[in-house]
Design an enzyme around this catalytic site. Structure first.
Site, short mmCIF file in Angstrom:
data_model
loop_
_atom_site.label_atom_id
_atom_site.label_comp_id
_atom_site.label_asym_id
_atom_site.label_seq_id
_atom_site.Cartn_x
_atom_site.Cartn_y
_atom_site.Cartn_z
N ARG A 77 -12.29 15.21 7.01
CA ARG A 77 -13.05 15.58 5.80
C ARG A 77 -14.49 15.92 6.19
NH1 ARG A 77 -11.27 10.39 2.98
NH2 ARG A 77 -9.22 10.89 2.16
N ARG A 101 -2.50 -2.16 -3.46
CA ARG A 101 -3.71 -1.37 -3.28
C ARG A 101 -3.59 -0.15 -4.19
NH1 ARG A 101 -6.23 1.49 2.13
NH2 ARG A 101 -8.07 2.23 1.03
N HIS A 107 -13.00 2.73 -0.82
CA HIS A 107 -13.09 1.72 0.26
C HIS A 107 -13.72 0.43 -0.25
CE1 HIS A 107 -13.26 4.87 3.78
NE2 HIS A 107 -12.01 4.46 3.59
N ASN A 143 0.88 -1.17 0.00
CA ASN A 143 0.00 0.00 0.00
C ASN A 143 0.91 1.22 0.00
OD1 ASN A 143 -1.85 2.00 0.43
ND2 ASN A 143 -2.70 1.14 2.32
N GLU A 175 -8.55 -5.64 4.55
CA GLU A 175 -8.33 -5.32 3.14
C GLU A 175 -7.10 -6.04 2.59
OE1 GLU A 175 -9.09 -1.28 4.75
OE2 GLU A 175 -9.40 -0.79 2.65
#
Ligand code: ADP
Length: 398
Positions: free
Chosen positions: A242, A92, A181, A15, A386
């Site tokens: 956010r 990823r 996601h 990642n 993940e």
């Protein structure tokens, strides 16, 4: 079982962000980690790398602080046996654009496509590409697989995937709702079906990934039919820093009042808003829950706004399902925070979901499980993984 696991092979999951690289070497069947690695402050003179295995840590400070340099340094911290156990590399990748609807082996065509998609994710795709290039150079004989955050949501119907904007924005500029996601929503929706003992094809689920970034997805029959993040990860739920949904009219107004440009306002909506913006103190849910308990009213408001928005979106997404069988909590907050789950579920009694307070305190990140009382839709905690899904896709394609 895959050919790879029969051979006892491990997958290296990478990642690569703009300033960090996380990696894991794991068995794609059991999910057992042989080791995990982290490079921080990539691209700066303070770059450092470390490998963790069985409670033991090895570290180094690479001379070459580029993505290629830190990945070389991470591989150098592995033993010969660890390196030779790796039979494929899974990456990823934040964005697969309008075309990629599943994971793919990276070849020259895919590499060029990803380069061309960079304007859609300018902060993240360059790091992802640097990671792919670095592992391709370091491990040239191994297949490299890209697993996209957006791919799971490519099954959204047009009426959920499009904005009501001029058609040429979609056709010429690729402005549409991509969602993110996806790897987490896909993993937990599959695991939820297993926990419920029902085939995924029969189920209508809303999956809530609540971490630093937060999104919810409507998963019908094992396929994403709507999600809260859109063209970028800014849309939808309130997140650590956010804002989530906001009237775009705010952007030129604030830009003019503060004497900055629109891009700077959007940067602040991404990095200075959400829990951090409302509380004025922290983007971290655990810190805010402690502050709220100690009487900090701004922290309490941030938590309430976060939970209200999450519940509102679960209710909205349930219309995409036809039937709501379960609401699934995952991510750092979803797995660990019983108070946040209780506050979200308190607002969902309108959908017939009722909290089992005792189970909510007992079932968390380590166990997962049902946190609702019998009758009506089920609420579940499902720890996400993940990396395991990336490893499985990689093993399947390699
Ligand atoms: P990322 O999206 O970066 O992977 P995580 O999924 O790890 O992040 O989620 C980080 C969030 O999880 C933080 O807001 C953190 O405070 C929250 N969190 C972790 N443990 C707890 C806990 N026990 N109670 C409340 N929040 C928690």
């Amino acid at each position: 079982m895959t050919a790879l696991s029969d051979a006892g092979g491990h997958v290296l999951v990478v990642n690569a962000g703009s300033s960090s690289v996380k990696l894991a070497v794991l068995d794609p069947v059991s999910g057992r980690r042989a080791l995990t690695g982290l490079a921080e402050r990539v691209g700066t003179q303070d770059a450092s790398v470390r490998i963790d295995r069985d409670g033991e840590r090895s570290t180094s400070t690479p001379d070459d602080v580029s993505h290629a340099g830190v990945i070389e340094a991470l591989l150098a911290l592995m033993t010969g046996d660890e390196r030779s156990s790796i039979t494929a590399v899974g990456h990823r990748v934040v964005h697969g654009g309008p075309t990629y609807s599943s994971s793919v082996v990276v070849d020259d065509v895919v590499r060029a496509d990803l380069e061309a998609l960079t304007p859609l994710a300018p902060l993240h795709l360059p790091g992802n590409l640097a990671g792919i290039d670095a592992t391709t150079a370091a491990l040239p004989d191994l297949p490299q697989v890209a697993v996209f955050d957006t791919a799971f949501h490519r099954t959204m119907p047009a009426y959920a995937a499009q904005y009501a904007v001029p058609r040429s924005w979609r056709d010429d500029l690729d402005v549409r709702r991509y969602g993110f996601h996806g790897t987490s929503h896909r993993y937990v929706s599959g695991a939820a079906a297993e926990l419920l003992g029902r085939p995924p094809g029969e189920l209508g689920l809303v999956t809530l990934h609540l971490g630093n970034g937060c999104s919810a997805a409507a998963v019908r029959g094992g396929r994403s039919v709507d999600t809260t993040m859109g063209f970028t990860p800014l849309e939808g739920l309130v997140m650590g820093s956010r804002s989530g949904d906001i009237d775009p009219g705010v952007i030129p107004y604030v830009a003019e009042r503060l004497g900055v440009d629109a891009a700077e306002v959007v940067r602040r909506l991404n990095t200075e808003s959400g829990l951090l913006g409302v509380s004025g103190t922290s983007n971290d849910m655990r810190t805010l829950l402690e502050a709220a308990a100690a009487g900090d009213e701004d922290a309490a408001l941030a938590v309430e706004l976060f939970c209200y928005r999450a519940a509102k979106h679960v209710a909205a997404l349930s219309v995409a399902l036809g039937r709501l069988d379960a609401v699934v909590f995952t991510g750092g907050i979803g797995e660990n925070s019983a108070p946040v789950r209780a506050a979200v579920l308190a607002r969902l009694s309108v959908l017939g979901v009722h909290l089992d307070a005792e189970a909510n305190h007992a079932n968390g990140a380590t166990t997962g499980g049902r946190i609702s009382t019998p009758g009506g839709p089920v609420a579940l905690v499902v720890p996400t993984d993940e990396e395991l899904l990336i490893a499985r896709d990689t093993a399947d394609l390699a």
